[in-house]
Write a protein that holds these residues in place. Structure first.
Motif, PDB file in Angstrom:
ATOM      1  N   TYR A  97       0.812  -1.221   0.000  1.00 57.45           N
ATOM      2  CA  TYR A  97       0.000   0.000   0.000  1.00 57.45           C
ATOM      3  C   TYR A  97       0.844   1.270   0.000  1.00 57.45           C
ATOM      4  O   TYR A  97       0.315   2.364   0.169  1.00 57.45           O
ATOM      5  N   VAL A 112       3.055   0.448   8.244  1.00 52.03           N
ATOM      6  CA  VAL A 112       2.504   0.999   9.489  1.00 52.03           C
ATOM      7  C   VAL A 112       3.209   0.394  10.703  1.00 52.03           C
ATOM      8  O   VAL A 112       3.989  -0.551  10.577  1.00 52.03           O
ATOM      9  N   ASN A 168      -2.250  -7.302  12.410  1.00 50.45           N
ATOM     10  CA  ASN A 168      -2.614  -5.890  12.587  1.00 50.45           C
ATOM     11  C   ASN A 168      -2.999  -5.649  14.044  1.00 50.45           C
ATOM     12  O   ASN A 168      -4.126  -5.276  14.375  1.00 50.45           O
ATOM     13  N   GLU A 200     -10.592  -7.872   4.464  1.00 51.58           N
ATOM     14  CA  GLU A 200     -10.996  -6.915   5.502  1.00 51.58           C
ATOM     15  C   GLU A 200     -12.294  -6.187   5.113  1.00 51.58           C
ATOM     16  O   GLU A 200     -12.818  -5.388   5.883  1.00 51.58           O
ATOM     17  N   CYS A 251      -5.186   4.634   2.572  1.00 45.26           N
ATOM     18  CA  CYS A 251      -5.054   4.456   4.018  1.00 45.26           C
ATOM     19  C   CYS A 251      -4.277   5.666   4.551  1.00 45.26           C
ATOM     20  O   CYS A 251      -3.128   5.879   4.172  1.00 45.26           O
ATOM     21  N   TYR A 276      -2.834   6.185   7.214  1.00 43.22           N
ATOM     22  CA  TYR A 276      -1.641   5.833   8.000  1.00 43.22           C
ATOM     23  C   TYR A 276      -0.495   5.432   7.061  1.00 43.22           C
ATOM     24  O   TYR A 276       0.644   5.847   7.247  1.00 43.22           O
ATOM     25  N   MET A 277      -0.816   4.634   6.051  1.00 43.75           N
ATOM     26  CA  MET A 277       0.212   4.248   5.078  1.00 43.75           C
ATOM     27  C   MET A 277       0.765   5.487   4.372  1.00 43.75           C
ATOM     28  O   MET A 277       1.960   5.569   4.058  1.00 43.75           O
TER      29      MET A 277
HETATM   30 FE1  SF4 Z   1      -4.445  -1.725   6.580  1.00 43.63          FE
HETATM   31 FE2  SF4 Z   1      -4.636   0.945   6.938  1.00 43.63          FE
HETATM   32 FE3  SF4 Z   1      -6.761  -0.587   7.230  1.00 43.63          FE
HETATM   33 FE4  SF4 Z   1      -4.846  -0.703   9.041  1.00 43.63          FE
HETATM   34  S1  SF4 Z   1      -6.156   1.080   8.601  1.00 43.63           S
HETATM   35  S2  SF4 Z   1      -5.908  -2.434   8.117  1.00 43.63           S
HETATM   36  S3  SF4 Z   1      -3.034  -0.424   7.729  1.00 43.63           S
HETATM   37  S4  SF4 Z   1      -5.616  -0.267   5.325  1.00 43.63           S
END
Ligand code: SF4
Ligand code: 13P
Length: 344
Positions: free
Chosen positions: A61, A97, A150, A238, A296, A298-299
């Protein structure tokens, strides 16, 4: 003024010439106006990386200029964990992350592990604490705990095994067999958990966590994408179950690449973080990618300038307290022993 503020790489024709092939590749993936500045940073980072004897690992990502420009090792969470476990470089810069950097440190305790931004978190990792795991165990005595990677190191240390999206069903089945049970506590992602439960005979006790990027996709969006673009659909586990039900394939970020290799669709929609499509585009030039622009946050905190600063100033060093690291390592090693499977 910090040293990072002081450093601004300058683009020169020599840099453009040195990285001509990479520049041409990046022009297919990012606005061409950005490419000269990216190349200047990439050139400076590659030089520092050599001087420091560092290896850069980047998750799928990460943005294209990082993924294609400076990473030595790329892949999904499992691939990065495996690479860390066998890494020989003194320093690992983890472009991903925080839980990924912690995992690298736990599996490579003698290496210096750096993350360019400490705020690169994860909504799943933030959804559960070590106390929550202890309370779950008290409520379900005798049941083993499988935690998604995670999670924080402290949560891993309270778990019997870790898994990633690439091997979750396999790990759950292996742990159930080892502990002689038909029910396993699976945390923290309720959607990945529901998907795993649909793939195995093992009953799962779930936690209420979710990924803030993947939880936003809807079945209606997937149907619309399929109808509008006549695209095959690949989704990350997810995503909510009704989204997965609409997909042609469900898999981890690496499994998505393997599926494209096998199926070679004309057009595909990747229901996941949108850098994924950018990073697969150059590997599959014959496939047209329909990409949802869900990044994302955070990424995206990892950038070429902060990777440079990370190498230059050796920051931010990731440490895991010894007591926690020992338990977390046990859980991670149980996962690595189970091995990898692409069907989840
Ligand atoms: Fe992956 Fe970002 Fe979702 Fe965490 S918040 S699961 S790092 S996509
Ligand atoms: P992978 O295990 O597929 O790399 O996914 C990690 C992740 O954070 C997805 O959001």
């Amino acid at each position: 003024m910090t040293r990072q503020d002081a450093f601004r790489p300058r683009w020169t024709p020599e840099i453009a010439e040195r990285h001509a092939a990479l520049g041409a590749r990046l022009e297919q993936l990012v606005p061409c106006l950005e490419v000269p500045l990216h190349l200047a940073w990439i050139d400076a980072i590659q030089q520092l990386k050599r001087e420091r004897g560092a290896v850069i690992m980047a998750h799928s990502y990460q943005s294209p200029e990082i993924f294609h420009g400076v990473a030595d090792i790329t892949g999904d969470s499992l691939a990065l964990a495996q690479a860390a476990a066998t890494c020989e470089a003194d320093t690992i810069v983890l472009c991903g992350v925080h839980f990924m950097a912690e995992t690298a440190k736990i599996l490579a305790p003698d290496r210096t592990v750096l993350i360019p931004d400490l705020e690169a978190g994860c909504s799943l990792a933030a959804s559960i604490t070590a106390d929550d795991v202890r309370a779950l165990r008290a409520r379900h005595p005798g049941l083993p705990v499988v935690s998604y990677v995670n999670t924080t190191a402290a949560v891993k240390a309270e778990s019997d095994a870790c898994c990633t999206s690439a091997n979750a069903s396999e790990v759950v089945e292996a742990v159930a067999a080892e502990f002689g049970v038909d029910t396993v506590i699976f945390l923290p992602d309720r959607f990945l958990g529901a998907h795993v439960a649909s793939q195995t005979q093992i009953r799962l006790v779930l936690w209420d966590g979710s990924c803030e990027v993947h939880e936003t996709f809807t079945a209606q969006q997937v149907r619309h994408t399929r109808e509008q673009f006549h695209a095959r659909v690949v989704a990350h586990p997810e995503c909510p179950p009704e989204v997965l039900a609409e997909a042609d394939f469900v898999g981890s970020t690496t499994a998505m690449g393997s599926w494209l290799e096998r199926e070679k669709p004309e057009r595909v929609a990747l229901i996941t973080e949108c850098s994924m499509a950018d990073n697969l585009k150059s590997r599959f030039p014959g496939i047209e990618f329909v990409k949802p622009c869900n990044l994302c946050p955070y990424m995206q905190r990892i950038t070429l300038p902060n990777i440079h600063a990370s190498l230059l100033e050796r920051k931010y060093v990731v440490e895991v307290p010894a007591g926690i690291a020992a338990g977390a390592r046990r859980a991670l090693e149980r996962m690595l022993a189970v091995g990898r499977r692409d069907r989840v």
